[in-house]
Design an enzyme around this catalytic site. Structure first.
Site, PDB file in Angstrom:
ATOM      1  N   MET A  26       1.165  -1.335   0.543  1.00 52.28           N
ATOM      2  CA  MET A  26       0.022   0.009   0.024  1.00 52.28           C
ATOM      3  C   MET A  26       1.107   1.331  -0.677  1.00 52.28           C
ATOM      4  SD  MET A  26      -3.398  -0.996   1.859  1.00 52.28           S
ATOM      5  CE  MET A  26      -2.599  -0.464   3.999  1.00 52.28           C
TER       6      MET A  26
ATOM      7  N   ALA B 220       4.091   3.515   0.860  1.00 50.59           N
ATOM      8  CA  ALA B 220       4.489   4.195   2.495  1.00 50.59           C
ATOM      9  C   ALA B 220       6.668   3.641   2.679  1.00 50.59           C
ATOM     10  CB  ALA B 220       4.205   4.345   3.988  1.00 50.59           C
TER      11      ALA B 220
ATOM     12  N   GLY C  91      11.205  -3.722   5.500  1.00 48.08           N
ATOM     13  CA  GLY C  91      10.664  -4.344   5.372  1.00 48.08           C
ATOM     14  C   GLY C  91      10.052  -4.329   3.543  1.00 48.08           C
ATOM     15  N   HIS C  92       8.883  -3.858   3.026  1.00 52.94           N
ATOM     16  CA  HIS C  92       8.832  -3.787   1.681  1.00 52.94           C
ATOM     17  C   HIS C  92       9.751  -4.254   0.626  1.00 52.94           C
ATOM     18  CE1 HIS C  92       6.133  -0.680   3.285  1.00 52.94           C
ATOM     19  NE2 HIS C  92       5.382  -2.207   2.729  1.00 52.94           N
TER      20      HIS C  92
ATOM     21  N   GLN D 117     -10.929  -2.556   1.839  1.00 53.28           N
ATOM     22  CA  GLN D 117      -9.673  -3.164   3.626  1.00 53.28           C
ATOM     23  C   GLN D 117      -9.753  -2.366   4.849  1.00 53.28           C
ATOM     24  OE1 GLN D 117      -6.167  -4.116   1.339  1.00 53.28           O
ATOM     25  NE2 GLN D 117      -5.218  -4.023   3.863  1.00 53.28           N
TER      26      GLN D 117
ATOM     27  N   GLY E  25       4.947  -9.885   3.492  1.00 54.84           N
ATOM     28  CA  GLY E  25       5.401 -10.749   4.733  1.00 54.84           C
ATOM     29  C   GLY E  25       5.149 -10.841   6.293  1.00 54.84           C
TER      30      GLY E  25
ATOM     31  N   ASP F  23       2.369  -9.441   8.899  1.00 59.00           N
ATOM     32  CA  ASP F  23       0.729  -9.564   8.638  1.00 59.00           C
ATOM     33  C   ASP F  23       0.688 -11.384   8.722  1.00 59.00           C
ATOM     34  OD1 ASP F  23       0.231  -6.360   8.731  1.00 59.00           O
ATOM     35  OD2 ASP F  23       1.073  -6.341   7.052  1.00 59.00           O
TER      36      ASP F  23
ATOM     37  N   SER G 126       6.739  -1.097  10.212  1.00 59.22           N
ATOM     38  CA  SER G 126       5.294  -0.886  10.011  1.00 59.22           C
ATOM     39  C   SER G 126       5.253   0.383   9.038  1.00 59.22           C
ATOM     40  CB  SER G 126       4.379  -1.485  11.064  1.00 59.22           C
ATOM     41  OG  SER G 126       3.228  -0.870  10.343  1.00 59.22           O
TER      42      SER G 126
END
Ligand code: PAF
Length: 260
Positions: free
Chosen positions: A27, A29, A33-34, A58, A143, A146, A181
């Site tokens: 999404m 940002a 991690g991405h 969502q 990931g 989640d 996050s």
């Protein structure tokens, strides 16, 4: 890197991709991690597509859809060298008509994150299935932070015979343990300190001891439970500890899996 924002642009770019194709859905940002998801995607496939789409389906009525961080220019600069195609559609490209028919997460959508966020996982699964159809990947990476989302996606792919391999990628953490996050950027310095309670509670590997850490703190614990990582049924001998807490106005989640 090709940036596609329409279905036609995506289809044209997809046609030119060679070999095995991986997709990383985000999404935006984007954070480390991405980037780790995209790096892992590179090891799994010859070509990589990243999708950046803040999926309205969502988000609940009182959630942070409007204020969810949108940082497209920075995101593109971050992943430019790592990906072949970025799909950044507007909401009416993904949902040209009202999303009347949706994927149901079933019982997995009613517990833990689903209990706190009714309809959330139906919205996630609906967009994930649509993005799988649009990008036609061989493999999709998500990931492990989640964890319930990953379990629901795995179950959807199995139950609906979606011809995509789903891979989980371990959570990336700050040196002090805070799970990365996109919502961490909402935290003040003081809240960030308080947010460490989540990873500390998991590290106790004990539900009672973990819950006790929240006594007298300014964070509100939603749940800390041991679950089965595939069904998300609460189970004292489950292989996954899951936690959610509100720190200030920010809801954070984390989890820790037992070593196999
Ligand atoms: O994990 C996320 O960022 C989102 O839930 C996803 C999988 C991109 C679907 O909107």
């Amino acid at each position: 890197m090709i940036v596609a924002s329409t279905r036609e642009q995506l289809a044209a770019a997809r046609k030119d991709l060679r070999g095995r194709v991986a997709v990383v859905m985000t999404m935006g940002a984007l954070h480390e991690g991405h980037l780790e998801l995209v790096r892992q995607a590179r090891t799994q496939a010859d070509s990589v597509i990243v999708t950046i789409f803040v999926n309205p389906l969502q988000f609940g009525a009182n959630e942070d859809l409007d204020k969810y961080p949108r940082t497209l220019e920075q995101d593109l600069a971050l992943i430019g060298d790592l990906t072949d195609v970025v799909f950044t559609p507007a909401p009416d490209v993904v949902y040209p008509t009202e999303a009347l028919v949706r994927v149901s997460a079933g019982a997995l959508g009613d517990v833990f994150e689903g209990a706190s966020r009714p309809g959330h996982f139906d919205g996630v699964l609906t967009v994930v299935l649509k993005l799988m159809h649009l990008t036609q990947p061989d493999v999709a990476l998500f990931g492990e932070k989640d964890a319930q989302q990953l379990a629901a996606i795995r179950r959807m792919v199995a139950d609906l015979d979606v011809p995509v391999t789903v891979l989980g990628v371990p959570t990336v953490r700050e040196p002090d343990g805070l799970a990365l996050s996109s919502r961490n950027r909402y935290l003040s310095q003081e809240e960030r300190e308080t947010a460490l309670l989540l990873s500390k509670a998991l590290q106790t590997r004990d539900v009672r001891a973990g819950r006790a850490l929240f006594d007298g703190s300014s964070a509100t614990l939603d749940y800390l439970e041991r679950v089965d990582s595939t069904t998300f049924a609460a189970a004292p001998d489950g292989d996954l500890l899951v936690i959610a807490a509100k720190v200030g106005t920010t809801r954070l989640i984390d989890n820790l899996k037992d070593a196999p």
